[in-house]
Design a protein around this motif. Structure first.
Motif, PDB file in Angstrom:
ATOM      1  N   ARG A  25       0.835  -1.199   0.000  1.00  0.00           N
ATOM      2  CA  ARG A  25       0.000   0.000   0.000  1.00  0.00           C
ATOM      3  C   ARG A  25       0.872   1.252   0.000  1.00  0.00           C
ATOM      4  O   ARG A  25       0.586   2.219  -0.699  1.00  0.00           O
ATOM      5  CB  ARG A  25      -0.929   0.003   1.211  1.00  0.00           C
ATOM      6  N   THR A  26       1.950   1.235   0.764  1.00  0.00           N
ATOM      7  CA  THR A  26       2.854   2.375   0.800  1.00  0.00           C
ATOM      8  C   THR A  26       3.492   2.600  -0.572  1.00  0.00           C
ATOM      9  O   THR A  26       3.583   3.734  -1.039  1.00  0.00           O
ATOM     10  CB  THR A  26       3.948   2.155   1.862  1.00  0.00           C
ATOM     11  N   VAL A  27       3.902   1.532  -1.215  1.00  0.00           N
ATOM     12  CA  VAL A  27       4.503   1.647  -2.544  1.00  0.00           C
ATOM     13  C   VAL A  27       3.494   2.221  -3.532  1.00  0.00           C
ATOM     14  O   VAL A  27       3.802   3.119  -4.310  1.00  0.00           O
ATOM     15  CB  VAL A  27       5.018   0.273  -3.028  1.00  0.00           C
ATOM     16  N   LEU A  29       0.899   4.083  -2.970  1.00  0.00           N
ATOM     17  CA  LEU A  29       0.559   5.471  -2.666  1.00  0.00           C
ATOM     18  C   LEU A  29       1.616   6.443  -3.162  1.00  0.00           C
ATOM     19  O   LEU A  29       1.307   7.563  -3.568  1.00  0.00           O
ATOM     20  CB  LEU A  29       0.372   5.652  -1.164  1.00  0.00           C
ATOM     21  N   HIS A  30       2.872   6.045  -3.126  1.00  0.00           N
ATOM     22  CA  HIS A  30       3.958   6.954  -3.455  1.00  0.00           C
ATOM     23  C   HIS A  30       4.492   6.806  -4.875  1.00  0.00           C
ATOM     24  O   HIS A  30       5.246   7.655  -5.322  1.00  0.00           O
ATOM     25  CB  HIS A  30       5.113   6.781  -2.460  1.00  0.00           C
ATOM     26  N   ASN A  31       4.113   5.750  -5.573  1.00  0.00           N
ATOM     27  CA  ASN A  31       4.653   5.524  -6.903  1.00  0.00           C
ATOM     28  C   ASN A  31       3.525   5.171  -7.875  1.00  0.00           C
ATOM     29  O   ASN A  31       3.036   4.046  -7.870  1.00  0.00           O
ATOM     30  CB  ASN A  31       5.686   4.397  -6.853  1.00  0.00           C
ATOM     31  N   PRO A  32       3.110   6.124  -8.729  1.00  0.00           N
ATOM     32  CA  PRO A  32       2.026   5.841  -9.680  1.00  0.00           C
ATOM     33  C   PRO A  32       2.393   4.757 -10.694  1.00  0.00           C
ATOM     34  O   PRO A  32       1.515   4.055 -11.203  1.00  0.00           O
ATOM     35  CB  PRO A  32       1.791   7.173 -10.385  1.00  0.00           C
ATOM     36  N   ARG A  82      -5.263   8.429  -5.092  1.00  0.00           N
ATOM     37  CA  ARG A  82      -5.554   9.863  -5.077  1.00  0.00           C
ATOM     38  C   ARG A  82      -6.005  10.369  -6.437  1.00  0.00           C
ATOM     39  O   ARG A  82      -6.952  11.122  -6.541  1.00  0.00           O
ATOM     40  CB  ARG A  82      -4.307  10.626  -4.634  1.00  0.00           C
TER      41      ARG A  82
END
Length: 187
Positions: A25-27, A29-32, A82
């Motif tokens: 999930r972190t990956v 969120l930070h990498n489209p 997002r």
């Protein structure tokens, strides 16, 4: 002691699944680009373009629901996206590319020539076309499901009102003249 070890083993498996989901999930969120790669994996797993089998079982994990299957990962992380508009456009783009791949990979060149030369109503080459249509329906169902999950009804309306018409207007004529463009457009 064996009972405690057994309980700890079960808990360790759940912790492993939790850590995999949390890290992924972190990956995402930070990498489209990671989201795009996950969507590609969903399409290739479902359509079975890299292997002979596909379908929902491959999307959710062969033989059961596995926590690191591409479909399960997307189900766990889509709420945190997002920029849902770009994800929806990417899903549509992957659908179009999947249809092109299906037309080129599933139908042999001989079948394509036969389909071009044979008049409608003939049964010559229809088995390959039926197989391709089944794959296209599967890709369309996956795309519709992913778009609905990603943005709901509003995103579906946006796709119908803006994305699809602009795609039809921007199709390059030189791109259409290559290969089985008529069949791709039909599929």
């Amino acid at each position: 002691m064996p009972i405690v070890a057994s309980l700890w083993t079960q808990k360790a498996k759940r912790w492993f699944d939790f850590l995999v989901f949390s890290a992924s999930r972190t990956v995402f969120l930070h990498n489209p680009d990671a989201v795009v790669q996950l969507l590609r994996n969903c399409f290739s797993a479902t359509l079975g373009l890299n292997v002979n089998d596909g379908g929902v079982g491959a999307l959710l994990g062969h033989g059961g629901i596995f926590p690191v299957a591409p479909g399960i990962l997307y189900l766990r992380m889509y709420r945190a996206l997002r920029d849902t508009v770009s994800v929806t456009e990417e899903i549509f783009s992957l659908l179009i590319h999947s249809v092109k791949d299906i037309a080129q990979n599933r139908l042999s060149k001989e079948d394509l020539e036969r389909l071009k030369t044979v008049k409608s109503g003939s049964r010559y080459g229809q088995s390959s076309l039926a197989t391709a249509m089944t794959q296209v329906k599967l890709a369309a169902s996956l795309s519709a499901s992913l778009v609905w999950l990603t943005g709901g009804l509003g995103m579906v309306h946006l796709l119908i009102k803006e994305t699809i018409p602009s795609w039809f207007l921007s199709v390059d004529k030189s791109d259409q003249e290559q290969g089985p463009s008529e069949l791709v457009a039909e599929l």
